[in-house]
Enzyme design. Structure first.
Site, short mmCIF file in Angstrom:
data_model
loop_
_atom_site.label_atom_id
_atom_site.label_comp_id
_atom_site.label_asym_id
_atom_site.label_seq_id
_atom_site.Cartn_x
_atom_site.Cartn_y
_atom_site.Cartn_z
N ASP A 161 0.68 -1.13 0.07
CA ASP A 161 0.02 0.02 -0.08
C ASP A 161 0.96 1.24 0.11
OD1 ASP A 161 -2.17 1.63 -0.09
OD2 ASP A 161 -3.16 0.80 1.64
C1 BGC Z 1 -5.02 3.16 0.35
C2 BGC Z 1 -5.37 2.35 -0.69
C3 BGC Z 1 -5.48 2.79 -2.30
C4 BGC Z 1 -3.98 3.27 -2.21
C5 BGC Z 1 -3.79 3.91 -3.72
C6 BGC Z 1 -3.99 3.93 -0.05
O1 BGC Z 1 -3.88 5.21 0.98
O2 BGC Z 1 -4.92 2.47 1.51
O3 BGC Z 1 -6.79 1.61 -0.49
O4 BGC Z 1 -5.51 1.76 -3.10
O5 BGC Z 1 -3.89 4.40 -1.43
O6 BGC Z 1 -4.70 5.13 -3.59
#
Ligand code: BGC
Length: 750
Positions: A264
């Site tokens: 993530d």
């Molecule tokens: C979130 C994810 C997301 C990623 C990309 C993160 O802050 O936890 O769910 O896919 O950002 O935008």
């Protein structure tokens, strides 16, 4: 990967690639402002592309931008290895469907698959190859803002949704026209953070992990999901970005996942803050744990070259890896990235998906689907006969969300546009005879600092400069002049979502005061709640004639509500989460383990419960929802009351639609195991079936019961976990929700 020619293509490339090229493939960056074709831009991203230091990009906002980035990447890559493009397409792309939590309330897997299929087609037409969905974090804590994105509290329902969404997104294969790769997230137990605080850690019994949080991932993997994203949290003391036992051990080893694992956002470098060691150390911990791509942080890019030369000895973090081992881990991750690209068809054709063909699906069709989905998602919690309304009702539409667009989209609607939303005032106006009157009645929330926080992704909440007394007086006057008031209350879009945990998940105070004022008018109230989580509604039920929980329903959310209010659609939504009566009850769910002094649903001294929860204040149970008709359940019938493992038993129940309107009924089967080796949930969902019943129609619904339904994990540790099942009595409960069931006993013989 599982495809010979893809494996060969990957092996050929790997044989030719330099170490730096391999490390470049592991770097996953955000598009930011993107690029335009042919522009000699000198942004940090462009420089990385020129140097062949990027494997994939997420967040491109147009096909043209993806094309320009691909052109640049191909020019910068000695072996012409293409990028793939990803985006957060959580509940629709440009066509925003109801929140995932709302869609879960439909309990309609074909509908959920169709919304995912439409979203995939819109995303693919914009040059996207992968979407960061489905989000399948089971959660039982209404404080956690990401409940909005989740499938709710139940692993069985969540697993069905994981599979339906994966099928919808990927079709027969992620490389098929109009399809994209799914990414199951967030692995794992991200929905169980301490105190409901986003990003916080989860400490839980391994049995709970195996039975509650992991099964939706197993179901998504079984449906063929091509990728997985790691969660930010630690599980039982080990942060997920370093959790080898769960990623390499359970996910790949036990569940048989053979796709790509991405971090993530900056999740790898955050291991430093988790206390797992210095930047170089955590890079190796993540790589060894099975995180193949590094999202945004660039820590693989920065640290891996030196680590691949020297290896690492970090006794303080319990890690020693030779240079040779580091290079093998880089190879493993790089082969997975290339395998993913091969699966997307990109190694055969680097422009796959980037030519604008097939074109985006018809948005008018998407809107119809979104409207149907919104009507199917809303849950009717109370109706004293007020609904449906006749079109000639003189209606007052009151509340801070009565004429709202942006908040209706809900959180994580990054490609949605407020202008696509039809506000409730307009949606109701289109179906009503006399045009409804309108008053905001109050501000959505009280405090300016909170308004500022809610507007973090653009202004969706503004303060009405009038005094509250003034606004209330206007609303009360409008209510008095109407036959019925439709009150639109709830949360702003960013009340829920990432980093939007709430201490007290209930209706904001000004909205409660508005409701109190409206209740004094004597005009019947229909309350529609638009929210991104399971709000504790307190005593609202006593103040209104009808109560509809409409979540944030996307571009056609208000139209779906209008359809229900005027009886153009039948209410069929069922709660995918328990709605607590008071915020302090959370976390709460239907499948809790019993105590020695089980809660009886009301206060009793020396029994589990809450001293300050009034007895007439009850949660709305999981699975609950009303229709405009009545469906009666006959007694459940078992084909046998005793059986041996391996034998199938069937349980049948006869339903009758005794009312005058059609029903879409979700028949739910729960199981409890009152005598086991460990404490088992009081009841848990094991199957459900949705059936349509015309007025007066009778129908038999049959469930097949196997001994495996009663199996459960015993897990002194993750490695020592085993699934067992015991001979003896189980109880099977059938009904329209988790509370109002009829039960039968089945005995499994040894
Ligand atoms: C979130 C994810 C997301 C990623 C990309 C993160 O802050 O936890 O769910 O896919 O950002 O935008």
């Amino acid at each position: 990967m599982g495809n010979r020619s893809n494996e060969d293509a990957v092996a050929r490339l790997m044989a030719e690639m330099t170490l730096a090229e391999k490390i470049g493939q592991l770097n996953l960056l955000a598009a930011g402002e993107g690029l335009t074709t042919g522009a000699a831009t000198d942004t940090p991203l462009a420089k990385r592309l020129d140097a062949g230091e990027v494997g994939a990009i997420f967040g491109t906002k147009s096909l043209a931008s993806a094309q320009a980035l691909q052109e640049r990447a191909l020019a910068g890559s000695r072996l012409s290895i293409p990028l793939f493009f990803a985006e957060d397409v959580i509940h629709g792309h440009r066509t925003v469907f109801p929140l995932p939590l709302a869609l879960a309330a439909s309990w309609d897997m074909a509908l959920i698959e169709a919304t995912a299929g439409f979203a995939a087609a819109e995303a693919a037409a914009e040059g996207l190859h992968q979407v960061y969905a489905p989000m399948i974090d089971v959660t039982r804590d209404a404080r956690w803002g990401r409940m909005a994105e989740s499938p709710g509290e139940d692993p069985h329902l969540a697993g069905a949704i994981a599979a339906a969404m994966t099928r919808g997104l990927q079709g027969t294969a992620p490389a098929a026209p109009g399809r994209v790769a799914a990414c199951l997230k967030h692995f794992v137990a991200y929905g169980a953070p301490l105190s409901g605080r986003d990003y916080d850690n989860a400490s839980l019994a391994w049995e709970d992990l195996l039975e509650i949080y992991l099964p939706p991932f197993a179901d998504g993997v079984a449906a063929g999901a091509a990728s997985v994203m790691a969660a930010f949290n630690a599980v039982n003391k080990l942060p997920m970005h370093a959790h080898g036992p769960l990623i390499e051990g359970w996910l790949r080893g036990r569940a048989g996942f053979d796709g790509l694992v991405v971090s993530d956002y900056t999740g790898i470098r955050e291991l430093v803050a988790h206390g797992l060691g210095a930047p170089a150390t955590v890079v190796l911990r993540a790589l060894a744990a099975g995180i193949d791509m590094d999202m945004v942080g660039e820590d693989y890019l920065i640290h891996l070259p030196a680590l691949a030369e020297a290896g690492l000895e970090a006794p303080e973090a319990g890690l020693t890896l030779s240079a040779e081992r580091v290079r093998a881990l880089i190879d493993r991750a790089c082969a997975r990235v290339l395998g993913f690209k091969a699966g997307l068809g990109l190694l055969d054709d680097p422009w796959r998906g980037l030519t604008g063909s097939p074109a985006a699906p018809d948005r008018a069709e998407g809107r119809k689907l979104a409207r149907k989905a919104a009507a199917r998602s809303a849950v009717l919690l109370k109706n004293d006969g007020l609904l449906p309304l006749s079109p000639d009702t003189r209606l007052a539409l009151i509340g801070p969300l009565a004429d709202d667009r942006a908040n209706m989209l809900g959180t994580w609607s990054v490609s949605g546009r407020a202008e696509d939303v039809t506000p409730l005032l307009e949606a109701v106006g289109a179906l009503a005879g006399p045009p409804p009157s309108h008053a905001a009645g109050c501000n959505l929330v009280e405090d300016d600092w909170l308004i500022e926080r809610l507007n973090v992704h653009g202004t969706t909440v503004t303060r009405d400069p009038r005094s509250e007394a003034n606004m209330l007086a206007e609303a009360v006057a409008a209510a008095k002049a109407a036959d019925v008031v439709l009150v639109a209350l709830g949360e702003a879009k960013e009340h829920a979502g990432e980093s939007s945990s709430r201490l007290c998940p209930d209706l904001p105070a000004p909205q409660r005061r508005l409701l109190d004022a409206l209740a004094t008018t004597g005009t019947p109230l229909v309350v529609a709640v638009f929210a991104g989580r399971a709000l504790a509604l307190g005593g609202i039920e006593q103040q209104c004639g009808a109560l509809l929980y409409a979540w944030h329903g996307g571009i056609a959310g208000p139209e779906g509500v209008a359809d229900l209010v005027f009886g153009r659609a039948e209410p069929s939504g069922r709660l995918p989460v328990t709605l607590p009566a008071a915020p302090g009850q959370t976390p709460l769910c239907h499948a809790e383990d019993p105590t020695g002094r089980p809660w009886t649903g009301r206060f009793a001294k020396f029994r589990t419960g809450w001293l300050d929860l009034a007895d007439d204040s009850q949660p709305y149970p999981f699975g609950f929802g009303l229709s405009y008709t009545e469906v009666s359940y006959g007694p459940p019938r078992l084909s046998a009351t005793e059986a041996r493992p391996g034998e199938q038993v069937s349980l049948s129940v006869t339903l009758t639609n005794t009312g005058a309107r059609p029903a879409i009924e979700t028949v739910q089967l729960y199981l409890s195991d009152p005598e086991a080796r460990i404490t088992r949930p009081a009841r848990r969902l094991v199957a459900f079936r949705q059936v349509e019943l015309a007025p007066g129609e009778e129908r038999e619904v049959t469930f097949e019961i196997g001994a495996e339904m009663a199996q459960y994990p015993l897990a002194p540790s993750l490695e020592a976990a085993e699934w067992v099942r015991d001979p003896g009595r189980i109880l099977l409960h059938v009904g329209p929700n988790s509370r109002d069931t009829l039960s039968e006993t089945l005995t499994w013989l040894a």
